[in-house]
Design a protein around this motif. Structure first.
Motif, PDB file in Angstrom:
ATOM      1  N   THR A   1      18.242  38.334  22.396  1.00  0.00           N
ATOM      2  CA  THR A   1      18.243  37.991  20.946  1.00  0.00           C
ATOM      3  C   THR A   1      19.434  37.764  20.432  1.00  0.00           C
ATOM      4  N   LEU A   2      20.557  38.395  20.704  1.00  0.00           N
ATOM      5  CA  LEU A   2      21.845  37.914  20.307  1.00  0.00           C
ATOM      6  C   LEU A   2      22.265  36.510  20.731  1.00  0.00           C
ATOM      7  N   ALA A   3      21.835  36.105  21.835  1.00  0.00           N
ATOM      8  CA  ALA A   3      22.099  34.779  22.151  1.00  0.00           C
ATOM      9  C   ALA A   3      21.258  33.553  21.532  1.00  0.00           C
ATOM     10  N   VAL A   4      19.905  33.666  21.201  1.00  0.00           N
ATOM     11  CA  VAL A   4      19.183  33.034  20.312  1.00  0.00           C
ATOM     12  C   VAL A   4      19.798  32.859  18.919  1.00  0.00           C
TER      13      VAL A   4
ATOM     14  N   LEU B   1      11.028  32.932  18.813  1.00  0.00           N
ATOM     15  CA  LEU B   1      12.469  33.231  18.065  1.00  0.00           C
ATOM     16  C   LEU B   1      12.470  34.623  17.243  1.00  0.00           C
ATOM     17  N   PRO B   2      13.636  35.376  17.508  1.00  0.00           N
ATOM     18  CA  PRO B   2      13.601  37.058  17.100  1.00  0.00           C
ATOM     19  C   PRO B   2      13.332  36.963  15.750  1.00  0.00           C
ATOM     20  N   HIS B   3      13.997  36.042  15.186  1.00  0.00           N
ATOM     21  CA  HIS B   3      13.857  36.532  13.452  1.00  0.00           C
ATOM     22  C   HIS B   3      12.708  35.892  12.941  1.00  0.00           C
TER      23      HIS B   3
ATOM     24  N   SER C   1      13.098  29.791  26.574  1.00  0.00           N
ATOM     25  CA  SER C   1      13.072  30.318  28.252  1.00  0.00           C
ATOM     26  C   SER C   1      13.450  31.688  28.425  1.00  0.00           C
ATOM     27  N   ALA C   2      13.850  32.444  27.557  1.00  0.00           N
ATOM     28  CA  ALA C   2      14.248  34.071  27.717  1.00  0.00           C
ATOM     29  C   ALA C   2      13.299  34.817  27.093  1.00  0.00           C
ATOM     30  N   ASN C   3      12.585  34.453  26.208  1.00  0.00           N
ATOM     31  CA  ASN C   3      11.723  35.261  25.312  1.00  0.00           C
ATOM     32  C   ASN C   3      10.280  35.170  25.671  1.00  0.00           C
ATOM     33  N   LEU C   4       9.455  33.602  25.473  1.00  0.00           N
ATOM     34  CA  LEU C   4       8.208  33.609  25.449  1.00  0.00           C
ATOM     35  C   LEU C   4       7.427  34.044  26.802  1.00  0.00           C
ATOM     36  N   PRO C   5       7.924  33.550  27.890  1.00  0.00           N
ATOM     37  CA  PRO C   5       7.299  34.014  29.134  1.00  0.00           C
ATOM     38  C   PRO C   5       7.089  35.426  29.399  1.00  0.00           C
ATOM     39  N   THR C   6       8.128  36.116  28.850  1.00  0.00           N
ATOM     40  CA  THR C   6       7.954  37.918  29.092  1.00  0.00           C
ATOM     41  C   THR C   6       7.300  38.319  27.891  1.00  0.00           C
TER      42      THR C   6
END
Length: 549
Positions: A139-142, A271-273, A432-437
């Motif tokens: 989340t911080l990276a995005v 997107l976390p936000h 890459s980091a969030n959606l697959p998980t």
């Protein structure tokens, strides 16, 4: 045409700085009043993070549009269309199509299973500590990538309108924007941010409508005549009505386009936000309604951006746009000045400035909430922390994130990067980091903690490494129009990855790593927890219990 270039080629101030500052001041003052009024109701963590969960579906749809229609949408896409034509509009198509993924696969399910953050879903049936930590880092990276684009947009916009010159003065502008952003988050929380986003979305769409009708009226509402003028004023040898001006020249640029498309379409749902906005509504039905409202509002706005972009190309010209502070990001303000002079320019610029402030506030509260809720409260304190203590840590985190984003924004502004392109990088990281998980967690009952960690860390690290060693950071050829390389760092070259956007590699890799980590894991999935997650996500049963926990 009113030129924005002085006779010696140096950039002149566009419009009247006094009027521009006055309109900026009114927008800032109004939004600060709203923020301080909203702060009176921030009595709990749910109030600060999720606006008390009493935002209606329609209101949340407007707020999502306000969150999503960022500086990239208004400034970056209009500039990309003005300079590159057809290829620039591909950003709009990707951003809009992405909402179908969010609507069909994510919005309602996330609303039913989480309290405040994305990690609430991911950690539901897995080991809390490592999964929440990974989700917070992601989340911080995005958020930082997204903030980088917004800060650069704000600096370029204010530089153009106030006639600020010199790197130190431009850096000061970015610092002031960052300070305002931090105040919004510290004082208003999610409720204040939501109200600011609703007002900003309304003003932005209304401003875009005025410019669209004005441009079309100049051409007798004959779109063909507008497009013809845009072609006539285009960069020599460039057909702005045909694909390929930006992404079709070589096989590498074609691959880059495919990579960009993957990042845009799959990035929104990660997107976390944007995900955090679904937790502000009282029911799953409101979550669906808010996404439908957002799709309509965003789609209409992107149609306006098509006319604004080609209008800027026809009436202002790509050479003037590229020669102005902010380069391609200055197309919409310059078109406003061409159409209505100083007053319209000041109004449109004020709306764009409010756009940036609202988006950076939403990003900052999301990143700070993720650290405070997922890392501090859940991992470090293991749930033994008061809501007030958690909110205090979130506010401290917001200050730190603001400071880091200010520094990165100064670098991006001085490099003259297109902010639509910078946001596309944030989408690549999210996809890459969030959606697959997220998808594996919601739809694959065998998915394990190891699979989640491999997917998140693998996708995140691969995406960032490829960006660092891409032409975005170093080694891109010098742009003859600006005399600068479009890379973040000038005069160095350490790139080896040929594509500007890494999505075509990092997104499939993240899905593969999630599958491989699960297959190789010795951990047995918790089938009872999975059944509970499935029932809750699909029906909403038990969701209120999680909210009140």
């Amino acid at each position: 045409m009113r030129s924005v270039l002085a006779a010696d080629g140096a950039t002149a101030t566009v419009g009247s700085p006094a009027i521009n500052i006055s309109i900026f001041g009114v927008f800032v003052l109004v939004t600060l009043v709203i923020t301080f009024r909203a702060s009176r109701n921030n009595k709990s963590a749910a109030d600060y993070y999720a606006a008390g969960r009493n935002i209606s579906g329609t209101q949340n749809g407007l707020a999502i549009a306000g969150d999503y229609l960022s500086a990239a949408s208004f400034l970056g896409i209009a500039g990309a269309i003005a300079v590159y034509g057809y290829d620039g509009f591909l950003y709009s198509i990707g951003f809009l199509v992405a909402w179908l993924v969010a609507l069909l696969l994510v919005a309602e399910l996330m609303r039913n299973t989480a309290r405040y953050t994305m990690a609430d879903v991911l950690a539901f049936r897995m080991r809390q500590g490592p999964v929440r930590t990974a989700a917070a880092i992601s989340t911080l990276a995005v958020s930082l990538f997204y903030l980088l684009a917004q800060m650069a947009g704000a600096g370029g916009l204010v530089t153009l309108l106030l006639g600020v010159t010199g790197e130190a003065a431009q850096a000061l502008v970015v610092v002031l924007v960052g300070a305002l952003m931090i105040i919004y988050v510290l004082v208003g929380g999610m409720r204040g941010t939501t109200y600011v986003q609703i007002i900003k979305a309304t003003l932005l769409i209304a401003g875009a409508l005025v410019m669209t009708v004005w441009v079309l009226a100049l051409y007798g509402f004959n779109l063909s005549a507008l497009l013809g003028d845009s072609v006539a004023n285009a960069v020599e040898g460039r057909d702005v009505l045909a694909p390929g001006a930006q992404y079709g020249a070589t096989s590498i640029s074609k691959l880059d386009f495919v990579s960009l498309g993957l990042a845009l379409v799959f990035g929104t749902a990660g997107l976390p936000h944007v995900l955090m906005r679904f937790y502000t509504v009282p029911t799953a039905k409101d979550a669906r309604r808010s996404v439908v409202w957002a799709i309509w509002l965003i789609g209409i706005f992107y149609l306006f951006s098509l006319v604004i972009g080609y209008g800027a190309g026809a009436l202002v010209g790509p050479e003037t746009i590229l020669g102005a502070p902010g380069a391609v990001n200055s197309a919409a303000p310059l078109l406003a000045f061409e159409l209505g002079g100083t007053v319209l320019l000041g109004i449109i610029a004020g709306v764009a400035f409010a756009t940036i402030l609202a988006v950076v506030a939403g990003l900052t509260i999301t990143a700070s909430a993720s650290f405070a809720h997922d890392v501090y409260a859940s991992v470090i304190k293991k749930g033994k922390v008061s809501p007030n203590g958690e909110v205090k840590v979130a506010r401290i985190t917001a200050v730190v994130i603001g400071a880091v984003s200010i520094g990165l924004g100064i670098l991006a502004l001085q490099a003259g990067l297109n902010i639509a392109f910078l946001v596309a990088l944030a989408f690549a990281v999210a996809a890459s980091a969030n959606l697959p998980t997220i998808l594996y967690t919601l739809f694959w009952k065998r998915f394990t903690t190891q699979g989640a960690l491999w997917s998140m860390y693998g996708g995140l690290i691969a995406c960032i490494v490829l960006i660092v060693f891409s032409p975005v950071v170093s080694g891109a050829p010098v742009n003859p129009a600006t005399g600068l390389s479009p890379s973040l760092f000038q005069d160095v070259d350490f790139h080896w990855f040929p594509l500007n956007n890494p999505g075509i590699v990092s997104i499939p890799l993240s899905f593969f790593l999630g599958w491989l980590g699960t297959i190789l894991s010795k951990e047995k999935p918790d089938l009872d927890k999975n059944a509970e997650l499935e029932v809750r996500s699909l029906t909403g049963i038990g969701a209120e219990k999680a909210v009140q926990h």
